[in-house]
Design an enzyme around this catalytic site. Structure first.
Site, PDB file in Angstrom:
ATOM      1  N   GLU A   1     -28.772   5.181  60.577  1.00 20.60           N
ATOM      2  CA  GLU A   1     -27.359   4.873  60.299  1.00 20.60           C
ATOM      3  C   GLU A   1     -27.237   3.683  59.344  1.00 20.60           C
ATOM      4  O   GLU A   1     -26.297   3.612  58.555  1.00 20.60           O
ATOM      5  CB  GLU A   1     -26.626   4.637  61.634  1.00 20.60           C
TER       6      GLU A   1
ATOM      7  N   ASN B   1     -30.215   1.963  72.559  1.00 18.97           N
ATOM      8  CA  ASN B   1     -29.506   1.496  71.358  1.00 18.97           C
ATOM      9  C   ASN B   1     -28.018   1.776  71.580  1.00 18.97           C
ATOM     10  O   ASN B   1     -27.591   2.925  71.497  1.00 18.97           O
ATOM     11  CB  ASN B   1     -30.025   2.251  70.122  1.00 18.97           C
ATOM     12  N   TRP B   2     -27.299   0.723  71.888  1.00 17.68           N
ATOM     13  CA  TRP B   2     -25.873   0.903  72.211  1.00 17.68           C
ATOM     14  C   TRP B   2     -25.033   1.217  70.967  1.00 17.68           C
ATOM     15  O   TRP B   2     -23.877   1.595  71.090  1.00 17.68           O
ATOM     16  CB  TRP B   2     -25.316  -0.357  72.875  1.00 17.68           C
ATOM     17  N   LYS B   3     -25.601   1.008  69.788  1.00 16.21           N
ATOM     18  CA  LYS B   3     -24.849   1.168  68.535  1.00 16.21           C
ATOM     19  C   LYS B   3     -23.582   0.307  68.606  1.00 16.21           C
ATOM     20  O   LYS B   3     -23.600  -0.749  69.224  1.00 16.21           O
ATOM     21  CB  LYS B   3     -24.583   2.651  68.267  1.00 16.21           C
TER      22      LYS B   3
ATOM     23  N   SER C   1     -30.986  12.517  70.711  1.00 19.27           N
ATOM     24  CA  SER C   1     -30.469  13.351  71.801  1.00 19.27           C
ATOM     25  C   SER C   1     -31.420  13.434  73.000  1.00 19.27           C
ATOM     26  O   SER C   1     -31.549  14.479  73.629  1.00 19.27           O
ATOM     27  CB  SER C   1     -30.113  14.747  71.296  1.00 19.27           C
TER      28      SER C   1
ATOM     29  N   GLY D   1     -27.330  12.126  67.973  1.00 16.76           N
ATOM     30  CA  GLY D   1     -25.930  12.291  68.370  1.00 16.76           C
ATOM     31  C   GLY D   1     -25.424  13.720  68.219  1.00 16.76           C
ATOM     32  O   GLY D   1     -24.226  13.973  68.293  1.00 16.76           O
TER      33      GLY D   1
ATOM     34  N   GLU E   1     -37.026   9.181  64.621  1.00 22.56           N
ATOM     35  CA  GLU E   1     -35.717   9.721  64.973  1.00 22.56           C
ATOM     36  C   GLU E   1     -35.278  10.703  63.880  1.00 22.56           C
ATOM     37  O   GLU E   1     -34.744  10.275  62.840  1.00 22.56           O
ATOM     38  CB  GLU E   1     -34.684   8.600  65.069  1.00 22.56           C
TER      39      GLU E   1
ATOM     40  N   GLY F   1     -29.785   6.676  72.405  1.00 16.79           N
ATOM     41  CA  GLY F   1     -28.447   6.303  71.962  1.00 16.79           C
ATOM     42  C   GLY F   1     -27.420   6.550  73.059  1.00 16.79           C
ATOM     43  O   GLY F   1     -27.276   5.772  74.002  1.00 16.79           O
ATOM     44  N   GLY F   2     -26.697   7.652  72.934  1.00 17.03           N
ATOM     45  CA  GLY F   2     -25.578   7.941  73.840  1.00 17.03           C
ATOM     46  C   GLY F   2     -25.903   7.800  75.316  1.00 17.03           C
ATOM     47  O   GLY F   2     -25.121   7.207  76.087  1.00 17.03           O
TER      48      GLY F   2
ATOM     49  N   HIS G   1     -32.751   1.728  61.156  1.00 14.13           N
ATOM     50  CA  HIS G   1     -32.132   2.881  61.810  1.00 14.13           C
ATOM     51  C   HIS G   1     -31.479   3.757  60.740  1.00 14.13           C
ATOM     52  O   HIS G   1     -30.942   3.246  59.754  1.00 14.13           O
ATOM     53  CB  HIS G   1     -31.090   2.422  62.839  1.00 14.13           C
TER      54      HIS G   1
END
Ligand code: 13P
Length: 258
Positions: free
Chosen positions: A108, A17-19, A221, A183, A177, A242-243, A106
């Site tokens: 967010e 997930n590149w966000k 994470s 993150g 999640e 994610g990251g 998600h």
């Protein structure tokens, strides 16, 4: 690594997930490395691999990943099929660009866009109706966990998807999640994650006769260093990353761990 026959009913996934990150140039470098590794390594080929990018990059994904074994999609979709919904993107439109998966719900989006679980379920249903696989994201906040409400929160988030899970269990993926792990560098321990995944699977069993076929991914994470242990838990079928999905070497190490 799981080796019972049960795991083969469910797909193992690693989804990036590149966000709202990256750029055309950075994407090109990242995708080139992922495609090259996927072609070369049989280990990498064992799981389903996908990336979910911001909408404007779909043409680039189509050009770069079309015809490869790497799936791609978006990070949100409208619950509507068409009409006067300024700024929204329909599932059919995603399909026109070769997308096969889409994230819904998600944390967010639940937080910054006030998405409710009912809306998330409607988005998941719209995705399935257009032939996409929705990745339905659920997870509790730190306050909910500390108040002993983690399981109740996740059950409440899953409940509106009951009809979809009953009708199309093979076309959906769940991602657990925990919000406090996203993150933050703070990962749920493998035991904590496994406990929640087992709970989710028991909830799914109440909602769908084919619950055993639904993949449940962990996100929050996930790194190369912790992926293998997380993914070896019996109810964890891969990860939503994610990251670490923005760095080819890290993402590929996680794919190998799956
Ligand atoms: P991080 O891997 O950066 O914690 O993000 C997890 C996530 O939100 C994936 O959807």
């Amino acid at each position: 690594m799981k080796c019972d026959s049960e795991m083969y009913k469910r797909n193992r996934w690693v989804i990036g997930n590149w966000k709202m990150n990256s750029s055309l140039v950075a994407n090109a470098t990242l995708l080139e490395a992922i495609v090259a590794a996927r072609d070369e390594s049989s280990g990498v080929g064992a799981s389903r691999v996908a990336v979910c990018a911001p909408f404007p990059y779909l043409t680039q994904l189509q050009r770069t990943l079309g015809g490869t074994a790497i799936a791609y999609g978006a990070q949100d979709v409208s619950e509507h099929t068409s009409g006067a919904y300024t700024g929204q993107v329909s599932a059919a439109m995603l399909g026109e660009f070769g997308a096969t998966i889409v994230l819904v719900g998600h944390s967010e989006r639940r937080l910054y866009n006030a998405e409710t679980s009912a809306l998330v379920a409607a988005k998941a249903a719209a995705a399935v109706a257009a032939g996409l696989t929705p990745v339905i994201c659920v997870g509790e906040t730190l306050a909910e966990r500390e108040s002993g409400l983690a399981e109740a929160t996740v059950a409440r988030q899953l409940a509106p998807c009951a009809a979809l899970m009953a009708s199309s269990p093979k076309n959906i993926v769940i991602a657990y999640e925990p919000v406090w792990a996203i993150g933050t560098g703070k990962t749920a321990s493998p035991a904590e994650a496994q406990a929640m995944h087992a709970f989710i699977r028991s909830e799914l069993a109440k909602l769908s006769a084919a619950a055993a076929d639904i993949s449940v991914l962990y996100g929050g994470s996930v790194k190369a260093a912790n992926a293998r242990e997380l993914f070896s838990q019996s109810d964890i079928d891969g990860g939503l990353i994610g990251g670490a999905s923005l760095i080819a070497e890290d993402f590929l190490a996680i794919v190998s761990a799956a």
